[in-house]
Design an enzyme around this catalytic site. Structure first.
Site, short mmCIF file in Angstrom:
data_model
loop_
_atom_site.label_atom_id
_atom_site.label_comp_id
_atom_site.label_asym_id
_atom_site.label_seq_id
_atom_site.Cartn_x
_atom_site.Cartn_y
_atom_site.Cartn_z
CB SER A 45 -0.91 -0.12 1.04
OG SER A 45 -0.16 0.14 2.40
CE LYS A 65 -3.24 1.03 5.14
NZ LYS A 65 -3.19 0.69 3.63
#
Length: 799
Positions: free
Chosen positions: A681, A724
């Site tokens: 990511s 996140k």
């Protein structure tokens, strides 16, 4: 009775209805009177020389009898004595005098006043009456011998009576006859007929007593085997006691058999236990195997087989308890309420297996306790952290020394019911070695199709776990074996936002710590600004565990101040918080203070929640070497290579000299190098940092990003977006670039976080650079005009 005229035979008397009792002439007995009408009748009788008519009710269960509920023939009695008892009733001593018949009722309102006719007895002295008297006395004597409820003194007093009418009345008063049978004797004015009726009743009662005696003898002769064994065991116990062997094995076995008879369990298990008890009985007292069998029997008898808690399902109460004890967590609460609603409709539902996954300190374990409380079920917690032996779940076989059941059976015995809530804590921290795989052993426990016949190696008989509600907790879902995860319903509990943490401190943590430290709101107050500083500058976590420690520290220091007399009341605010907790440990907002070249804020998922991750790129003169530092994993290294290849393919559009791979060395560094990092990511983050460093264009300081990159610049979906975004919000980020495919995950983000952030969904790396890089020239476009409409999407605000 002598002949008299009609007026002498008729009298007006108050009536006292008797319930379950009948009085004959010449009888003297006590009556307890409590009904209001009966008390009034006694009062009226005392005015008239104490004479009253006693007549029995036809039905004894009627509290307020009417005129049709009373036998028409009764006994005129004389009230000898009256005594008022403490409970309000009146005890009366009466003597029966004469039979009388109710002609009609004169008064019924306050009490019964009746007009009566005296009944004259036809007393004929002839041989037949004498024969009847003798026969009645003989039958009564045999009745007394069989009954053993009447003393010989009563027989002697009856034998002295010469009047046949008095004899019949006296014997009838001592017989255990129904009221209607006694009434038949009372209503008989003919002495001869009265004796005949009494003789019939005596004969019937004697036959019944004879039959009872025969049945009793037959039962004693046909004593069951268990009764014989009981007597033999009692004798054996007595012998052992005389020998100094106390009660020995026999007493122990008898106790186990008694306990077995009192227990409700399946027939298969009952037969198994009975067989083991028989084995134990035959074992010598000194045999080592005897103690093994006894332990096994104790386990089988100690387990709940059919006993369960009665569950009163109240959805409003459940919602109230969950809301009181936990702030937020709406999805989990909704799932529990849905489960209860279905169970209330169908009255039978296999317990669901919920998996609460989330960072440490978010309240997974305490939520399990609240669920049990809201369901009115017993709660048992099993910690699976570090378990690596299959026998911990299934138990050891009885062939091993010191064998015991597994933790599941232990938990059922602790609960004492078949439908508890069992929390399997830290299910992701199990491991396996040469002793087996405990995760695989849990499949039978958590599979609704199998757990109604769970097999423990020690118990050896199937045990039903289908009524148990299992709740599991985990920090990292990836560490749970896929077959095990397939049996569970996954509910993710993310980290808390600042607003949620403030509410949790105010509602739960602070009151709890004040009570634990002996403080009250009048002794310690903490301002909202101090709480916010505590959250931002003294903790950085997804949960509230460290936050609770900081609150406890403040309470300890305040308690010391109060005890030493330094202060009587402590007020903590944002300015004096340093005096309690020391200098701030974290700086609120990890983003840069100004736009920087080659520094990009990425987003990372960790076991304790989401966090920001700085990516730094430095370009120096060299020969095209790519250096990666920061303890990166293989996947992250490959993402760096893919990002570099994309930048090389777009060098012309980015204004980068194509020969930079021959004249420049590139160093990509991730700070906090001691922490392992891996995952795809960070692909677009590294690509943006490379583009910024090579083109000397700064990156917007308030932008963070996450997404996987391909060689052609496509941005692929990532996981953990919710965590996140929470980490980015804590760090002060204003704009987040996310993959287009992750738009479906945005509704899971709390509303307060979504309102504070701007989300930019992208499909291509060109869009990322357009949003992240500060343009060097307002006329410069990274994407050719013909491709602009296809690639670039404007920022999306999701409120």
């Amino acid at each position: 009775m002598t002949d008299t005229n009609h007026d002498e035979l008729r009298r007006t008397l108050p009536l006292l209805p008797l319930r379950g009792l009948l009085v004959y002439p010449s009888m003297v007995l006590h009556l307890d009177v409590g009904r209001e009408k009966s008390v009034k009748a006694l009062e009226r009788a005392m005015v008239d020389e104490g004479m009253i008519l006693l007549s029995s009710q036809i039905e004894t269960n009627i509290d307020e009898p009417g005129t049709d509920d009373i036998y028409p023939i009764g006994t005129i009695a004389k009230i000898k004595q009256m005594l008022k008892l403490p409970n309000g009733t009146i005890r009366v001593l009466v003597e029966g005098l004469q039979r009388a018949k109710i002609v009609h009722f004169l008064e019924t309102a306050e009490c019964y006043i009746v007009e009566t006719d005296l009944l004259q007895e036809t007393n004929v002295q002839d041989p037949e009456v004498e024969a009847l008297m003798r026969t009645v006395l003989q039958q009564f004597e045999q009745y007394i011998k069989l009954s053993k409820k009447i003393t010989q003194e009563i027989l002697a007093s009856v034998q002295d009576l010469e009047d046949p009418g008095r004899l019949a009345d006296a014997i009838a008063s001592h017989l255990s006859l129904k009221i209607k049978d006694k009434q038949a004797i009372l209503e008989s004015s003919d002495i001869k007929k009265r004796l005949q009726i009494l003789l019939k009743f005596l004969s019937d009662e004697r036959e019944i007593l004879e039959l009872e005696r025969k049945i009793s003898q037959r039962v004693r002769k046909q004593m069951e085997k268990t009764q014989k064994e009981y007597y033999l065991r009692e004798q054996l116990k007595a012998i052992q006691k005389e020998l100094g062997d106390k009660e020995g094995r026999a007493g122990e076995v008898e106790e186990l058999r008694t306990k077995l008879e009192q227990m409700n369990m399946p027939d298969e298990v009952k037969q198994k236990v009975a067989k083991e008890i028989d084995r134990l009985e035959k074992m010598p007292a000194t045999s080592a195997e005897g103690s093994v069998i006894r332990t096994y029997i104790d386990w089988l008898l100690g387990l709940p087989w059919e006993k369960e808690d009665s569950i009163g399902i109240d959805l409003e109460r459940t919602q109230l308890i969950l809301d009181e004890e936990h702030y937020g967590l709406e999805k989990v609460k909704e799932r529990i309420v849905e489960y209860l609603a279905v169970q209330k409709l169908v009255n039978q539902l296999r317990g669901p297996i919920l998996c609460l996954a989330g960072p440490p300190g978010v309240g997974k374990t305490s939520l399990g306790k609240s669920i049990a409380k809201s369901l009115n079920r017993k709660f048992v917690r099993i910690s699976l952290g570090g378990v690596r032996d299959e026998a911990e779940i299934r138990g050891h076989r009885r062939t091993y020394v010191g064998a015991l059941p597994g933790r599941i059976i232990h938990a059922m015995k602790t609960a004492g019911v078949t439908n508890p809530v069992i929390l399997l804590d830290e299910i992701d921290k199990m491991s396996q070695d040469f002793r087996g795989d405990p995760a695989s052993a849990l499949l039978e426990v958590l599979d609704p199709e199998q757990n109604h016949t769970f097999s423990d190696h020690y118990i050896e008989v199937p045990y039903d776990l289908s009524n148990v509600m299992f709740i599991t907790t985990a920090n990292v879902v990836q560490y749970i074996p896929r077959p095990l995860l397939d049996r569970m319903e996954l509910i993710t509990i993310p980290g808390y936002t600042e607003l949620e943490k403030q509410k949790i401190i105010t509602r739960h943590l602070l009151p709890k710590q004040l009570e634990a430290h002996g403080l009250g709101k009048d002794k310690l107050t903490v301002s909202d600004e101090a709480i916010l500083r505590m959250i931002r500058e003294y903790t950085r976590e997804a949960g509230v565990r460290n936050l609770e420690r900081q609150v406890a520290t403040v309470c300890r220091k305040a308690a010391k101040m109060i005890v030493t007399g330094e202060k009587k009341k402590v007020a903590v605010n944002a300015k004096n918080l340093d005096g309690f907790l020391g200098p701030a440990r974290f700086h609120y907002g990890m983003i840069e203070q100004e736009d920087q070249i080659g520094i990009v804020t990425g987003l990372a998922w960790t076991e304790v929640g989401g966090d920001t991750l700085q990516v730094e790129v430095t370009v120096t003169a060299g020969k095209g070497k790519l250096i990666l530092t920061g303890k990166l994993g293989d996947v992250m290294k490959e993402s760096a290579q893919a990002a570099l290849s994309y930048i090389r393919s777009r060098a012309h559009e980015l204004g980068i000299k194509p020969d930079f791979t021959e004249t420049k060395d590139i160093h990509i560094h991730f700070p906090e190098g001691a922490i392992p990092k891996d995952g795809p990511s960070a692909g677009i983050t590294m690509a943006t940092a490379l583009a910024s460093a090579l083109s000397s264009r700064p990156v917007h300081r308030d932008v963070a990003m996450t997404g996987e990159i391909t060689l052609r610049g496509r941005v692929l979906a990532i996981g953990g977006l919710k965590e996140k975004c929470l980490g980015a919000h804590r760090a002060g980020v204003k704009k987040i670039i996310i993959p287009k495919e992750n738009e479906k995950d945005l509704p899971e983000i709390p509303d307060s976080v979504r309102r504070a952030l701007t989300f930019v969904p992208v499909e291509h790396m060109d869009q990322v650079l357009e949003e992240a890089l500060v343009p060097a020239d307002s006329s410069l476009s990274l994407v050719p005009p013909e491709e602009a409409d296809h690639h670039i999407q404007h920022p999306t605000h999701l409120n």
